[in-house]
Design a protein around this motif. Structure first.
Motif, mmCIF file in Angstrom:
data_model
loop_
_atom_site.group_PDB
_atom_site.id
_atom_site.type_symbol
_atom_site.label_atom_id
_atom_site.label_comp_id
_atom_site.label_asym_id
_atom_site.label_seq_id
_atom_site.Cartn_x
_atom_site.Cartn_y
_atom_site.Cartn_z
ATOM 1 N N VAL A 75 0.826 -1.203 0.000
ATOM 2 C CA VAL A 75 0.000 0.000 0.000
ATOM 3 C C VAL A 75 0.862 1.256 0.000
ATOM 4 C CG1 VAL A 75 -1.766 1.270 1.271
ATOM 5 C CG2 VAL A 75 -1.873 -1.236 1.160
ATOM 6 N N GLU A 76 1.985 1.219 0.694
ATOM 7 C CA GLU A 76 2.870 2.381 0.755
ATOM 8 C C GLU A 76 3.728 2.532 -0.501
ATOM 9 O OE1 GLU A 76 1.922 1.004 4.887
ATOM 10 O OE2 GLU A 76 2.542 0.059 3.009
ATOM 11 N N ARG A 77 3.724 1.522 -1.398
ATOM 12 C CA ARG A 77 4.568 1.515 -2.602
ATOM 13 C C ARG A 77 6.034 1.643 -2.196
ATOM 14 N NH1 ARG A 77 -0.979 2.357 -2.827
ATOM 15 N NH2 ARG A 77 -1.722 2.674 -4.976
ATOM 16 N N GLN A 78 6.448 0.766 -1.288
ATOM 17 C CA GLN A 78 7.824 0.778 -0.807
ATOM 18 C C GLN A 78 8.402 -0.630 -0.798
ATOM 19 O OE1 GLN A 78 7.365 2.724 3.054
ATOM 20 N NE2 GLN A 78 8.281 4.598 2.235
ATOM 21 N N VAL A 79 9.705 -0.705 -1.047
ATOM 22 C CA VAL A 79 10.480 -1.936 -0.912
ATOM 23 C C VAL A 79 11.410 -1.754 0.275
ATOM 24 C CG1 VAL A 79 12.233 -3.397 -1.965
ATOM 25 C CG2 VAL A 79 10.383 -2.476 -3.374
ATOM 26 N N GLU A 80 11.389 -2.689 1.209
ATOM 27 C CA GLU A 80 12.289 -2.620 2.356
ATOM 28 C C GLU A 80 13.310 -3.741 2.270
ATOM 29 O OE1 GLU A 80 12.294 -1.742 7.160
ATOM 30 O OE2 GLU A 80 10.392 -2.180 6.135
ATOM 31 N N LEU A 81 14.557 -3.424 2.578
ATOM 32 C CA LEU A 81 15.649 -4.390 2.586
ATOM 33 C C LEU A 81 16.019 -4.720 4.023
ATOM 34 C CD1 LEU A 81 15.738 -3.200 -0.333
ATOM 35 C CD2 LEU A 81 18.216 -3.516 -0.252
ATOM 36 N N TYR A 82 16.165 -6.019 4.291
ATOM 37 C CA TYR A 82 16.573 -6.518 5.595
ATOM 38 C C TYR A 82 17.828 -7.356 5.439
ATOM 39 C CZ TYR A 82 11.964 -5.288 7.539
ATOM 40 O OH TYR A 82 10.846 -4.610 7.968
ATOM 41 N N GLY A 83 18.594 -7.470 6.514
ATOM 42 C CA GLY A 83 19.794 -8.295 6.526
ATOM 43 C C GLY A 83 19.745 -9.315 7.648
ATOM 44 N N SER A 84 20.412 -10.468 7.432
ATOM 45 C CA SER A 84 20.454 -11.527 8.442
ATOM 46 C C SER A 84 21.702 -12.369 8.245
ATOM 47 C CB SER A 84 19.209 -12.418 8.336
ATOM 48 O OG SER A 84 19.303 -13.525 9.217
ATOM 49 N N PHE A 85 22.221 -12.904 9.344
ATOM 50 C CA PHE A 85 23.364 -13.810 9.275
ATOM 51 C C PHE A 85 22.949 -15.271 9.427
ATOM 52 C CE2 PHE A 85 25.085 -9.725 10.662
ATOM 53 C CZ PHE A 85 26.081 -9.534 9.720
ATOM 54 N N ASN A 86 21.656 -15.507 9.734
ATOM 55 C CA ASN A 86 21.227 -16.888 9.985
ATOM 56 C C ASN A 86 19.849 -17.208 9.404
ATOM 57 O OD1 ASN A 86 19.490 -15.506 11.667
ATOM 58 N ND2 ASN A 86 20.322 -16.335 13.575
ATOM 59 N N LEU A 87 19.286 -16.318 8.603
ATOM 60 C CA LEU A 87 17.965 -16.486 7.974
ATOM 61 C C LEU A 87 16.807 -16.415 8.970
ATOM 62 C CD1 LEU A 87 18.711 -19.341 5.382
ATOM 63 C CD2 LEU A 87 18.133 -16.962 4.843
ATOM 64 N N GLN A 88 17.116 -16.226 10.250
ATOM 65 C CA GLN A 88 16.057 -16.223 11.254
ATOM 66 C C GLN A 88 15.909 -14.885 11.971
ATOM 67 O OE1 GLN A 88 15.843 -19.846 13.710
ATOM 68 N NE2 GLN A 88 17.495 -20.697 12.440
ATOM 69 N N ASP A 89 16.989 -14.174 12.133
ATOM 70 C CA ASP A 89 16.957 -12.875 12.809
ATOM 71 C C ASP A 89 17.269 -11.792 11.790
ATOM 72 O OD1 ASP A 89 16.668 -13.973 15.567
ATOM 73 O OD2 ASP A 89 18.648 -14.798 15.117
ATOM 74 N N TRP A 90 16.313 -10.875 11.593
ATOM 75 C CA TRP A 90 16.420 -9.897 10.514
ATOM 76 C C TRP A 90 16.418 -8.476 11.061
ATOM 77 C CZ3 TRP A 90 17.294 -11.526 5.592
ATOM 78 C CH2 TRP A 90 17.051 -12.871 5.315
ATOM 79 N N GLU A 91 17.284 -7.626 10.488
ATOM 80 C CA GLU A 91 17.300 -6.210 10.838
ATOM 81 C C GLU A 91 17.046 -5.375 9.586
ATOM 82 O OE1 GLU A 91 20.938 -4.336 11.861
ATOM 83 O OE2 GLU A 91 22.196 -5.782 10.769
ATOM 84 N N SER A 92 16.315 -4.285 9.755
ATOM 85 C CA SER A 92 16.027 -3.403 8.629
ATOM 86 C C SER A 92 17.290 -2.665 8.211
ATOM 87 C CB SER A 92 14.941 -2.396 9.013
ATOM 88 O OG SER A 92 14.691 -1.506 7.947
ATOM 89 N N LEU A 93 17.501 -2.588 6.870
ATOM 90 C CA LEU A 93 18.664 -1.912 6.320
ATOM 91 C C LEU A 93 18.312 -0.603 5.637
ATOM 92 C CD1 LEU A 93 20.478 -4.993 4.720
ATOM 93 C CD2 LEU A 93 20.876 -3.989 6.972
ATOM 94 N N SER A 94 17.244 -0.591 4.859
ATOM 95 C CA SER A 94 16.894 0.607 4.088
ATOM 96 C C SER A 94 15.519 0.424 3.479
ATOM 97 C CB SER A 94 17.922 0.874 2.982
ATOM 98 O OG SER A 94 17.977 -0.214 2.074
#
Length: 471
Positions: free
Chosen positions: A167-186
């Motif tokens: 709905v916001e017309r946005q793509v968010e990128l996340y990062g993870s080192f184990n595929l289970q814990d994710w942090e927002s990047l941009s």
């Protein structure tokens, strides 16, 4: 894959495009190359030929041409299994692997009426069986938050997830080192076309002919496409492991009406290939097929080409499709070419670049013109007329057009005609128009006319193609 032979059921059954034997299919999911197989998962309703009760269907191939439909991979549970991706966790960062076997890990959107979140499942037998991994690994408490594409980014040595806020017309990128814990990047967007919700993002690297690296960000929208319905747009730019920065304006991936939700194969060495759903949400529920509904475009190898207006994405049918070629007709100049019934066809047309040159291909059945392809005034056109079969499909009839790259020394058209589709590639893949096609009767001939210069300067090859299903 079992195939019915009744004419009503099979009238529009593709000969060379993937479609399940029965029921509903839409977005490709979980494309990954592993164990010598191309794995194709997709949105699938095993109970009906309408959208709903979504599972991940599954098919496999050794060559991107011949597909074998498999049992459902990820069945619906307390939530529907919406779109997502799959990766080979070679270093077992997730901890799901056992006995030195790298797990195949799927990341998908679990959908309920009031929430969408990202979940994992994993397989230790190359996708034959799957185990669901508990609760969500990424949940921001929203009803629209979906379609994760996950890939390994070697430079930052972590996994990247690309996911949309529709709905916001946005793509968010996340990062993870184990595929289970994710942090927002941009966050990227809103940008480009925003006339509909955004869906199915994709981010991947490509090199041009000179070896320069580009990153491609693709996102679909519905409605708001080139003709009001579904569409796919892309940007070329840079990705530093944290954020994507566009260096070109948004452009349409495909100038037809039936290309949506494209994804590339993860872990495919030395090249980048993608696949898309060949339909449009304007009329996807109403196409005149019996007992099945939904097909994929032909797989396309991707590249970046130079253009006077800046670098552009190029899409070319994978060369493996040439294995389907059978009888060949070659001619210099125009004329009428007969087409074999109950077969797909490939047409190759080349002519020297001439500003005044015009080419028209009229595909006809005994009922008359079913579709035409034209090149004139520097533009490519595909015209879908209203027929008795398609008169009730809102958004189906019309003209689909794209500007051609006029700086080339030679023009070319590569056309694939199947039982219910036409795909037109021009300018060495710089321009593509993909359209579903539901002729009133079987197309029997194509009339090719060349104007504006000497017709004998045009080279025409017409191939009949073997079925990729072996029937």
């Amino acid at each position: 894959m079992s195939r019915s032979t009744t004419s009503e059921r099979e009238q529009y059954r593709p000969h060379i495009h993937y479609a399940p034997a029965a029921n509903w299919m839409n977005d490709p999911n979980g494309l990954v190359y592993f164990g010598g197989l191309y794995h194709l998962y997709y949105q699938y309703n095993p109970y009906a030929s309408s959208h709903g009760n979504l599972h991940w269907g599954r098919a496999t191939s050794t060559d991107l041409v011949h597909w074998e439909e498999q049992d459902v991979a990820l069945p619906e549970r307390e939530h529907q299994i919406f779109s997502g991706s799959a990766v080979v966790d070679w270093h077992n960062t997730s901890g799901f692997g056992k006995g030195g076997r790298p797990p195949l890990v799927a990341c998908y959107t679990g959908h309920t009426a009031d929430n969408q979140a990202q979940f994992l499942a994993y397989s230790l037998d190359q996708g034959e069986t799957w185990t669901y991994h508990g609760g969500p690994v990424l949940d921001v408490g929203k009803t629209d938050f979906r379609d994760p594409k996950v890939f390994w980014h070697a430079k930052s040595r972590r996994w990247i997830m690309v996911v949309v806020h529709p709905v916001e017309r946005q793509v968010e990128l996340y990062g993870s080192f184990n595929l289970q814990d994710w942090e927002s990047l941009s966050v990227f967007g809103p940008a480009g076309a925003t006339g509909g919700i955004w869906e199915v993002p994709e981010l991947f690297p490509l090199h041009d002919e000179a070896g320069r690296l580009y990153w491609v960000l693709k996102v679909d929208l519905n409605p708001g496409g080139p003709y009001g319905g579904s569409g796919a747009q892309y940007w070329l730019g840079d990705f530093d492991g944290q954020a994507f920065t566009a260096t070109t304006p948004a452009r349409w991936v495909d100038h037809g009406n039936d290309f949506y939700a494209a994804l590339t194969w993860n872990d495919l060495p030395d090249r980048r290939v993608w696949l898309a759903w060949m339909s449009n949400w304007q009329y996807a529920h109403d196409v005149p097929t019996q007992g099945w509904r939904g097909a994929m475009v032909l797989p396309r190898e991707l590249g970046v080409c130079a253009d006077p207006h800046g670098p552009v994405l190029a899409q070319r049918p994978v060369p493996e499709l040439q294995a389907l070629r059978q009888a060949k007709t070659v001619r210099q100049g125009d004329g009428i070419f007969s087409l074999s019934p109950h077969q797909a066809h490939e047409l190759l047309i080349r002519w020297p670049a001439m500003p005044a040159a015009e080419v028209k291909l009229e595909f006809r059945s005994e009922a008359g013109s079913e579709v035409s392809v034209e090149v004139r005034s520097g533009e490519l056109w595909v015209r879908r007329p209203v027929t008795l079969v398609t008169s009730s499909l809102d958004g189906y009839p019309g003209d689909h057009r794209a500007e051609l790259p006029l700086h080339l020394d030679q023009f070319d058209l590569q056309i694939f005609l199947d039982a219910s589709s036409i795909e037109v590639f021009a300018g060495d893949g710089r321009v593509v128009i993909s359209d579903l096609l539901f002729p009133s009767e079987q197309i029997r001939e194509v009339d090719i006319q060349f104007g504006g210069s000497d017709p004998l300067s045009m080279e025409v090859e017409v191939w009949s193609l073997k079925s990729s299903y072996g029937v």
